[in-house]
Design a protein around this motif. Sequence first.
Motif, short mmCIF file in Angstrom:
data_model
loop_
_atom_site.label_atom_id
_atom_site.label_comp_id
_atom_site.label_asym_id
_atom_site.label_seq_id
_atom_site.Cartn_x
_atom_site.Cartn_y
_atom_site.Cartn_z
N VAL A 92 42.40 44.92 43.05
CA VAL A 92 41.53 45.33 41.96
C VAL A 92 40.29 44.45 41.96
CG1 VAL A 92 41.36 45.68 39.46
CG2 VAL A 92 43.56 46.01 40.63
N LEU A 93 39.12 45.08 41.96
CA LEU A 93 37.86 44.35 42.06
C LEU A 93 37.60 43.45 40.84
CD1 LEU A 93 35.28 46.99 43.38
CD2 LEU A 93 36.31 45.09 44.66
N PRO A 94 36.82 42.39 41.02
CA PRO A 94 36.38 41.58 39.87
C PRO A 94 35.64 42.47 38.87
CG PRO A 94 35.77 40.51 41.94
CD PRO A 94 36.26 41.89 42.29
N GLY A 95 35.86 42.21 37.58
CA GLY A 95 35.19 42.97 36.53
C GLY A 95 35.84 44.28 36.17
N ALA A 96 36.86 44.70 36.94
CA ALA A 96 37.49 45.99 36.67
C ALA A 96 38.29 45.99 35.37
CB ALA A 96 38.41 46.38 37.83
N CYS A 97 38.71 44.80 34.92
CA CYS A 97 39.50 44.69 33.69
C CYS A 97 38.67 44.15 32.53
CB CYS A 97 40.70 43.79 33.92
SG CYS A 97 41.81 44.38 35.20
N GLY A 98 37.35 44.20 32.66
CA GLY A 98 36.47 43.68 31.63
C GLY A 98 35.54 42.64 32.19
N ALA A 99 34.52 42.30 31.43
CA ALA A 99 33.53 41.33 31.87
C ALA A 99 34.20 40.02 32.28
CB ALA A 99 32.52 41.08 30.76
N ASN A 100 33.81 39.54 33.46
CA ASN A 100 34.29 38.25 33.99
C ASN A 100 35.76 38.23 34.38
OD1 ASN A 100 31.70 37.05 33.51
ND2 ASN A 100 32.25 36.79 31.35
N SER A 101 36.40 39.39 34.40
CA SER A 101 37.80 39.39 34.88
C SER A 101 37.81 39.14 36.38
CB SER A 101 38.47 40.72 34.55
OG SER A 101 37.86 41.80 35.23
N PRO A 102 38.77 38.37 36.86
CA PRO A 102 38.81 38.06 38.29
C PRO A 102 39.36 39.22 39.10
CG PRO A 102 40.73 37.13 37.22
CD PRO A 102 39.88 37.75 36.12
N ALA A 103 39.17 39.15 40.40
CA ALA A 103 39.89 40.06 41.28
C ALA A 103 41.38 39.82 41.11
CB ALA A 103 39.48 39.82 42.73
N MET A 104 42.15 40.88 41.22
CA MET A 104 43.60 40.78 41.06
C MET A 104 44.30 41.45 42.22
SD MET A 104 44.38 41.67 37.06
CE MET A 104 44.18 43.41 37.43
N GLY A 105 45.38 40.83 42.64
CA GLY A 105 46.32 41.49 43.53
C GLY A 105 47.60 41.72 42.76
N ILE A 106 48.17 42.89 42.93
CA ILE A 106 49.40 43.27 42.23
C ILE A 106 50.41 43.72 43.28
CG2 ILE A 106 50.43 44.85 40.55
CD1 ILE A 106 47.48 45.18 39.44
N THR A 107 51.56 43.11 43.30
CA THR A 107 52.61 43.53 44.23
C THR A 107 53.92 43.65 43.47
OG1 THR A 107 52.97 41.21 44.86
CG2 THR A 107 51.57 42.53 46.30
N TYR A 108 54.70 44.64 43.82
CA TYR A 108 56.01 44.79 43.20
C TYR A 108 56.97 45.51 44.12
CZ TYR A 108 54.04 49.34 41.63
OH TYR A 108 53.45 50.57 41.57
N LYS A 109 58.24 45.27 43.83
CA LYS A 109 59.33 45.83 44.62
C LYS A 109 60.33 46.48 43.68
CE LYS A 109 62.70 46.09 47.82
NZ LYS A 109 62.67 47.01 48.97
N ILE A 110 60.60 47.77 43.89
CA ILE A 110 61.64 48.47 43.15
C ILE A 110 62.97 48.17 43.86
CG2 ILE A 110 62.46 50.67 42.27
CD1 ILE A 110 59.75 49.75 41.11
N ALA A 111 63.92 47.63 43.12
CA ALA A 111 65.12 47.06 43.74
C ALA A 111 65.94 48.08 44.53
CB ALA A 111 65.99 46.40 42.67
N ASP A 112 66.00 49.32 44.04
CA ASP A 112 66.87 50.30 44.70
C ASP A 112 66.17 51.05 45.83
OD1 ASP A 112 65.21 52.11 43.42
OD2 ASP A 112 66.69 52.72 41.93
#
Length: 348
Positions: free
Chosen positions: A269-289
């Motif tokens: 997710v690009l910087p600023g995508a979650c509001g002014a001055n929000s940092p870039a974010m990486g999101i990772t997740y694993k569905i257990a099944d």
Amino acid sequence: MQNPFEVLVELTRGPLVESVHFGALAIADASGKLLAQVGDAELVANLRSSAKPFQALGFIERDGDRVFGMTEREVAIICASHHGTDDHVAVLRGLQAKVGISESDLLCGVHAPSDAATAQAMLARGEAPTSNRHNCSGKHTGMLAHARLRNLPIEDYLNTEHEVQKTILRTFAAMLDMRPEDVLIGIDGCSAPTFAAPLRNAAMAFARLADPSSLPEPRASALRRIFHAMSSHPDMVAGPGAFDTVLMQVGGGKIVSKGGAEGYQALAVLPGACGANSPAMGITYKIADGDLTGRARPLVGVEVLRQMGALTDAQVQELREFYTRPLYNWRQIEIGEIRPAFTLQREG
């Protein structure tokens, strides 16, 4: 031993929660700072196809895309799990011609196209699937291009001792701030090496894909080219109606989405995508099944982006087929719903 997973998704029938999907999730910035989590952010999991942007990175940062005159659509497809449409095959054939390889050089194997309409059309005309229909054929074409770029043998390009695979492992490890020897290696469904790593480290790598400004050249510019190619050509990354493709279309260039097998998902997710001055974010997740039917993983992605403020209510509505929705029986009588069941645990 503490359970690393928490309930992420619920399915109801009448007043009863009938089934659940457990999982673990991490959100990090480009420095590796954990921003939020659910379950154990240090869970080690196979990225599977979510690693593809980083498997292409060593080739792109050597300017392989420019040497071979690749288009952005071609860059996107070497990072893709495409659905084997005729359009995907046409792009692959064009790229293979530029590189000087053929479909017969691919070692990914063969399966029917993931796109149902394409599979039905091929069946109607009596056409058998070939390697270019395989969802990983873009990645394999990129690996072969990498070998050609460096005048390396192409026959055993999947061997972990091949210089292309050694480069891919070093590059992947560096993006995750890990030592290559600490990355757990398995064999993917397409026979290429696949990597396992903690969710938090992988989230950091995807944050760096969205904002590589802290990284040296040529890596930073290569990551920017990969992000722009994937986010600008989401039809190449998956296929018609697929979550990765639709999410990136709705995200308007601010999000890169790359799923992997067995319930793995990564978002950049690009910087600023979650509001002014929000940092870039990486999101990772694993569905257990492993989420083999694909009903949980997209829903979690939409809910995480909603809670973080990366999607507006209008965008969530555009993604309603992947989000909270009614469940019906065979007579189309509404019998319950599928819905998110978690609140992000914010850090700091």
